[in-house]
Structure formats: C-alpha cells, structure tokens
Design an enzyme around this catalytic site. Structure first.
Site, PDB file in Angstrom:
ATOM      1  N   SER A  99       0.781  -1.236   0.000  1.00 18.20           N
ATOM      2  CA  SER A  99       0.000   0.000   0.000  1.00 18.20           C
ATOM      3  C   SER A  99       0.813   1.288   0.000  1.00 18.20           C
ATOM      4  O   SER A  99       0.241   2.374  -0.104  1.00 18.20           O
ATOM      5  CB  SER A  99      -0.963   0.014   1.186  1.00 18.20           C
ATOM      6  OG  SER A  99      -2.129  -0.691   0.846  1.00 18.20           O
TER       7      SER A  99
ATOM      8  N   TYR B 274     -10.049   3.059   6.251  1.00 13.65           N
ATOM      9  CA  TYR B 274      -9.093   2.651   5.223  1.00 13.65           C
ATOM     10  C   TYR B 274      -9.749   1.679   4.258  1.00 13.65           C
ATOM     11  O   TYR B 274     -10.326   0.663   4.666  1.00 13.65           O
ATOM     12  CB  TYR B 274      -7.891   1.998   5.892  1.00 13.65           C
ATOM     13  CG  TYR B 274      -6.707   1.784   4.983  1.00 13.65           C
ATOM     14  CD1 TYR B 274      -5.719   2.755   4.884  1.00 13.65           C
ATOM     15  CD2 TYR B 274      -6.571   0.623   4.242  1.00 13.65           C
ATOM     16  CE1 TYR B 274      -4.613   2.567   4.056  1.00 13.65           C
ATOM     17  CE2 TYR B 274      -5.482   0.424   3.426  1.00 13.65           C
ATOM     18  CZ  TYR B 274      -4.514   1.399   3.331  1.00 13.65           C
ATOM     19  OH  TYR B 274      -3.434   1.200   2.514  1.00 13.65           O
ATOM     20  N   SER B 275      -9.664   1.962   2.967  1.00 13.82           N
ATOM     21  CA  SER B 275     -10.309   1.115   1.973  1.00 13.82           C
ATOM     22  C   SER B 275      -9.486   1.053   0.697  1.00 13.82           C
ATOM     23  O   SER B 275      -9.238   2.087   0.060  1.00 13.82           O
ATOM     24  CB  SER B 275     -11.710   1.629   1.651  1.00 13.82           C
ATOM     25  OG  SER B 275     -12.289   0.885   0.594  1.00 13.82           O
ATOM     26  N   ASN B 276      -9.098  -0.143   0.312  1.00 11.31           N
ATOM     27  CA  ASN B 276      -8.392  -0.316  -0.949  1.00 11.31           C
ATOM     28  C   ASN B 276      -9.276  -0.001  -2.147  1.00 11.31           C
ATOM     29  O   ASN B 276      -8.782   0.361  -3.220  1.00 11.31           O
ATOM     30  CB  ASN B 276      -7.857  -1.751  -1.037  1.00 11.31           C
ATOM     31  CG  ASN B 276      -6.706  -1.985  -0.087  1.00 11.31           C
ATOM     32  OD1 ASN B 276      -5.648  -1.383  -0.206  1.00 11.31           O
ATOM     33  ND2 ASN B 276      -6.914  -2.855   0.887  1.00 11.31           N
TER      34      ASN B 276
ATOM     35  N   GLN C 131      -8.389 -16.170  -3.062  1.00 11.83           N
ATOM     36  CA  GLN C 131      -7.529 -16.985  -3.919  1.00 11.83           C
ATOM     37  C   GLN C 131      -6.411 -16.169  -4.574  1.00 11.83           C
ATOM     38  O   GLN C 131      -5.259 -16.613  -4.615  1.00 11.83           O
ATOM     39  CB  GLN C 131      -8.370 -17.720  -4.973  1.00 11.83           C
ATOM     40  CG  GLN C 131      -9.327 -18.753  -4.379  1.00 11.83           C
ATOM     41  CD  GLN C 131      -8.611 -19.787  -3.524  1.00 11.83           C
ATOM     42  OE1 GLN C 131      -7.706 -20.473  -3.991  1.00 11.83           O
ATOM     43  NE2 GLN C 131      -9.005 -19.890  -2.263  1.00 11.83           N
TER      44      GLN C 131
END
Length: 385
Positions: free
Chosen positions: A50, A146-148, A112
């Site tokens: 990140s 927090y967020s991708n 996965q």
C-alpha cells in the site's frame, strides 16, 4: 534490532536510514534457511504493497495541478454509473479514505488471488466493482475508514483521464523523472531486477491466529515456509502493486516532500489531513492524500506502510524530505493477523528505533506511542495495506 526481528522469525530484514547528515545507514539481516534461496541485499527489489497509494495520490495531484482533475470532482464525472452514490463521493474522499466504500480485499473473491492461487489479472474497474457491490460503511465524508476500493477507483479515474495504463503513469511521471531504476507497477509475477524473496509459513507451520481461509499459501516449499516471490500481486493494482527498493523510495520521498514532484498548492493538499482515530481526533494520527502523519517520541513523521503476500514495508520521512527511513521485512501474514506476538513486538521495536535514528535521536526504552501511524484493520483486511 533487525537481528532481533530475524531471531523472532522474520526471514529477512532490510533497514535504510538517512538522517540528512552524512552517508545513509543500511542494515541487512537474514535467517540462514532463507539465505539458501537468495542472499538478501539492501538494494533488492521489494513489493511495496500500500505504499503504492502515495505514488497514486502524487499522480492525481499532478493532474490537479495541470487542470485535468479537481479534488472536488465527483466520482460520477469520471466513472459514470460505476460507483453507487458517485455524485456525493469526491476525488478527495477517495484519496483520504473518507468515501465510506467497502474494502474490496475483504471480499471472498480476493482470497484466492491473495494466496497466489488465481491467475486472473484484475483491472481497476474489476477491483472497484468487487468493492462497490457491498453496502457503504457510512455516508461519504462523515468518517474515516481505510479502503483499498478507494484507490481502485483512483486508478480507474487516472486511466480514464490520461488514457494511459497505471504502469505507464508510474514509469513516466515518477520513475523516469527521478531516475528510479527499480520502481515500477507489477502487472504480473515477474521482476525487473535482483529481488528479495518473500515467504509465508506453510500450512503445517501457520500460527493459529491466522484465519482458516488464509492458511494455505501457494509457493515453493522451503524450511517450513513457502517462497511466494513468483505469485502475481497485480490484484493490488493502484492500491498496492508497486515494486521498489529502499533507496528508490528514499529518493521519491525526498522529491515529494521537497516540492520537486508537486507545486506548493498541491503539496499542501497532500498534507491536509483528517483524523484517523475517532477517540483522539486532535493529537492522533492523520490521513492526508495517500500519506499518513503522526507524532512519535522522536519527531513528527509522514509515512505509509504496505503489506502484500510475503512482503511487509514501511517508509518514513520528515516534513521536508531531508530525512527518510525504510524497513522491509520479507513476510506478511504474521503481522497482518497479529498471529505472532513476539514477531510483532520485535517489529514495533525496530520501527521505533529506526524512526528515532532518522531524527538523530536515541530511541526511548519504552515507546510512548507507536513508531508509525497504525491503520486499524480487521483480520480479513489482508494485503495492499
């Protein structure tokens, strides 16, 4: 301190500290079993997770300076129909994690890929779609989380505005201008130069604290671990797929904080923060645009951390970019899930010592506060953090 971390179970550690006064200090420690695969060096390429977000935010702000974007632009303007309530979510909210969007790495579809068992090459649009199919966490602009997914959206916006790939944007706007020869966005499991091997424990040696879904990581067996260096990290995309080195990142941070990459107005926006800790909104850590800040026992830092399967990192600087520091550790799950308290404690002690060394000060015997801003996570918020 670096040796203590290896003794606690880390396969390898690279530390680089530049206090702005003389030759930078570089330290490398490695477990003997890991050295059988590869002798770790300070200049090895490393997956930065990140920390990628700082570079993406920098590119977004460059486009703001060029008049091609505005921080007040609603997401709907650039990604029509792709983000629910996109008229209420601005580019600024994406960059400082106040959009309320669910984190796509919490979705089962990413398990996965995170484990290295899915060869699918994810696009920014696909990662964004995974995140936005979930209900928002809160109304846009009302809180921090927090967020991708925020940066999947940022990546999609950058691609839409420029017509270029994220890999080309990193190359043309950051790596080439700064002569960062080992910095690039990974689009597959390959490497461009000499690289650090990353490891996770194999399923028989995975600590109990790691959730069942994440206990069997794909990779090449090695002494109770698996070498995950060939796994494809492209699912991190704009949120976490950059590869770099300790030296390259130091050069990037110096250029960024000194104003070489951004005009003064946009650099000020990068440093404009919102509280990360609702219990301590005034003196707690703050989230800027792709970067975080906090007060440590030895000085105020600007920083980001990163985690992607097999690789953990943190990069620090002062407000001017004249002082920089990096800690790279070649494993990730044990930190992400807090599964090995001894390793986590040794890691925190090292970061405290490195932070103080960056400021030319001795580390306190017992840190009063964390050495770097710690972003709250949940066990499923794996990687790209």
């Amino acid at each position: 301190m670096a040796k203590r971390l290896v003794d606690a179970g880390a396969p390898g550690v690279v530390v680089r500290v530049d206090d702005g006064h003389g030759r930078p200090v570089e330290i490398v420690e490695q477990a003997p079993w890991a050295a059988k695969d590869h002798r770790l060096k300070a200049g090895d390429e490393f997956r930065m997770g990140s920390n990628t977000k700082t570079m993406m935010a920098t590119i977004a702000l460059q486009l703001v300076a060029e008049g091609r974007l505005a921080l007040t632009d609603p997401v709907e303007k650039w990604l029509p129909g792709q983000v629910p309530n996109g008229r209420a979510i601005t580019l600024r909210m994406l960059l400082n994690h106040t959009s309320g969007l669910f984190d796509y790495t919490d979705d089962p579809a990413l398990v996965q890929p995170i484990l290295g068992k899915d060869p699918h090459r994810w696009t920014s649009a696909e990662l964004l779609a995974v995140g936005v199919k979930h209900p928002p966490l809160f109304a846009p602009g009302t809180r921090w989380s927090y967020s991708n997914t925020d940066y999947a959206a940022v990546g999609a916006v950058l691609e839409r505005v420029t017509g270029a790939s994220l890999a080309d944007l990193i190359r043309d706007r950051i790596a080439r201008p700064l002569n960062l020869k080992h910095t690039y966005l990974a689009v597959d499991g390959g490497w461009h130069g000499r690289y650090a091997r990353g490891y996770e424990p194999d399923s028989a040696h995975m600590p109990a604290g790691v959730p069942t879904a994440f206990r069997a990581v794909a990779g090449v067996p090695r002494d109770g671990h698996v070498n995950v260096s060939g796994n494809d990290p492209s699912w991190g995309g704009a949120a976490g797929a950059v590869v770099s080195t300790a030296q390259d990142w130091s050069r990037f941070f110096t250029a960024l904080m000194s104003g070489r990459l951004l005009p003064a107005a946009q650099l000020a926006e990068l440093r404009s923060t919102v509280p990360m800790d609702p219990e301590n909104p005034v003196n707690g850590p703050g989230s800027g645009l792709g970067i975080e800040t906090g007060t440590t026992p030895c000085g105020t830092i600007w920083a980001h951390d990163g985690g992607v399967t097999g690789y953990s990192s943190v990069n620090l600087t002062d407000s001017t970019g004249s002082r920089t520091a990096t800690v790279l550790v070649s494993t990730e799950f044990l930190f992400e899930f807090g599964a090995d308290p001894r390793l986590v404690a040794a890691d925190q002690a090292l970061k405290t010592a490195v932070t103080c060394a960056m400021f030319g000060r001795p580390a306190p015997a017992v840190p009063a506060v964390p050495a770097v801003p710690i972003t709250p996570t949940t066990p499923a918020t794996t990687q790209a953090h």
